[in-house]
Write an enzyme that holds these catalytic residues in place. Structure first.
Site, mmCIF file in Angstrom:
data_model
loop_
_atom_site.group_PDB
_atom_site.id
_atom_site.type_symbol
_atom_site.label_atom_id
_atom_site.label_comp_id
_atom_site.label_asym_id
_atom_site.label_seq_id
_atom_site.Cartn_x
_atom_site.Cartn_y
_atom_site.Cartn_z
ATOM 1 N N ILE A 66 0.857 -1.175 0.000
ATOM 2 C CA ILE A 66 0.000 0.000 0.000
ATOM 3 C C ILE A 66 0.900 1.235 0.000
ATOM 4 O O ILE A 66 1.825 1.337 0.819
ATOM 5 C CB ILE A 66 -0.925 0.015 1.224
ATOM 6 C CG1 ILE A 66 -1.927 -1.152 1.139
ATOM 7 C CG2 ILE A 66 -1.669 1.337 1.338
ATOM 8 C CD1 ILE A 66 -2.803 -1.293 2.367
ATOM 9 N N CYS A 67 0.659 2.140 -0.907
ATOM 10 C CA CYS A 67 1.368 3.413 -0.983
ATOM 11 C C CYS A 67 2.887 3.186 -1.047
ATOM 12 O O CYS A 67 3.366 2.461 -1.910
ATOM 13 C CB CYS A 67 0.961 4.302 0.191
ATOM 14 S SG CYS A 67 1.342 6.061 -0.059
#
Length: 280
Positions: A66-67
């Site tokens: 994520i990210c």
């Protein structure tokens, strides 16, 4: 069903950057089906974490991030020869740091084989719903999205940048006209149509639109059509003629001319480059 567990290198309480403490299990004893890596604004990879990720890549069905967690996957060598994404603000840095990876800064998430990467935090939610759809089907994914009060599950190929955000205006009447245009792209969308949606005369609307957005209504509508057509090309197998008709270009040739003028590439190129994302 999924058994969701939180892991860290040593286990125990881990304090997040927001000050919240999370109880974790040591990951040296864990076996995974799907591993999701999260990271803060300064992603660091310890030798133990790198070993875990490399082992997970050999045994797990999916390894994802994520990210800025994508930087951690890159440190483990899992992005070499793959397409991946991250938050658009850090995409250039990621490409420089991991030249063996093809970083696509314009996707909210990418699934390249067993490696999944997402852009920002909200895009991570879209990625997880995409995993649920892959595992359990579209109906279950829609149910999860509804339970999370998500408007819908955004497909991975959707751009991180929205035309409505780029045009951006605090003028409610212009925003109302833009929303009307996006919902009616198949129609001709004349100045009169948009002015009516904004409850203005055509002359007032044209003047206010340029003042509020810095562009013309025609250019804004074309940008909305291109954005919608690009998404349909990447996420469906509809014939290009149908995509052109559904997004208001009317003919395949008119859509091709607009793509070449704005993006420098023909619509078929976007469909070809989408690869497996067209199935998400």
């Amino acid at each position: 069903m999924y058994d969701v567990r939180a892991f860290s290198e040593d286990g125990g309480l881990v304090t997040s950057s927001a000050g919240m403490q999370v109880m974790t299990e040591p990951f040296d004893q864990a076996a995974f089906d799907t591993l999701i890596v999260a990271a803060g604004l300064d992603p660091t990879s310890s030798p133990g974490l790198v070993r875990l990720l490399r082992a997970a890549a050999r045994n797990a069905r999916r390894v994802s991030s994520i990210c800025l967690g994508s930087f951690v996957l890159g440190d483990a060598g899992l992005l070499n020869g793959r397409r991946a994404t991250t938050h658009w603000r850090y995409a250039q840095e990621m490409q420089a740091r991991f030249p063996g990876c093809n970083v696509d800064a314009d996707k909210i998430f990418i699934a390249d084989g067993q490696i999944w990467t997402s852009a920002g935090m909200s895009a991570g939610t879209d990625m997880v719903v995409g995993m649920i759809e892959r595992d359990l089907g579209a109906e279950r994914a829609r149910s999860v999205a509804k339970g999370m009060v998500m408007y819908h599950s955004r497909p991975g190929g959707q751009s991180q940048h929205s035309v409505l955000l780029e045009v951006g205006t605090s003028e409610d009447r212009i925003q109302k006209a833009l929303n009307y245009a996006r919902q009616n792209l198949r129609e001709s969308l004349t100045i009169e149509d948009l002015a009516r949606a904004a409850c203005l005369s055509p002359r007032q609307f044209t003047r206010l639109f340029r003042s509020a957005t810095g562009t013309t209504p025609a250019k804004a509508v074309e940008a909305l059509r291109l954005e919608s057509a690009k998404l349909m090309l990447e996420q469906t197998r509809l014939p290009i003629e149908v995509v052109a008709r559904e997004t208001g270009f009317a003919t395949r040739e008119r859509m091709r001319q607009a793509f070449v003028r704005v993006h420098g590439e023909a619509p078929r190129t976007f469909r070809k480059e989408a690869g497996p994302l067209a199935m998400l």
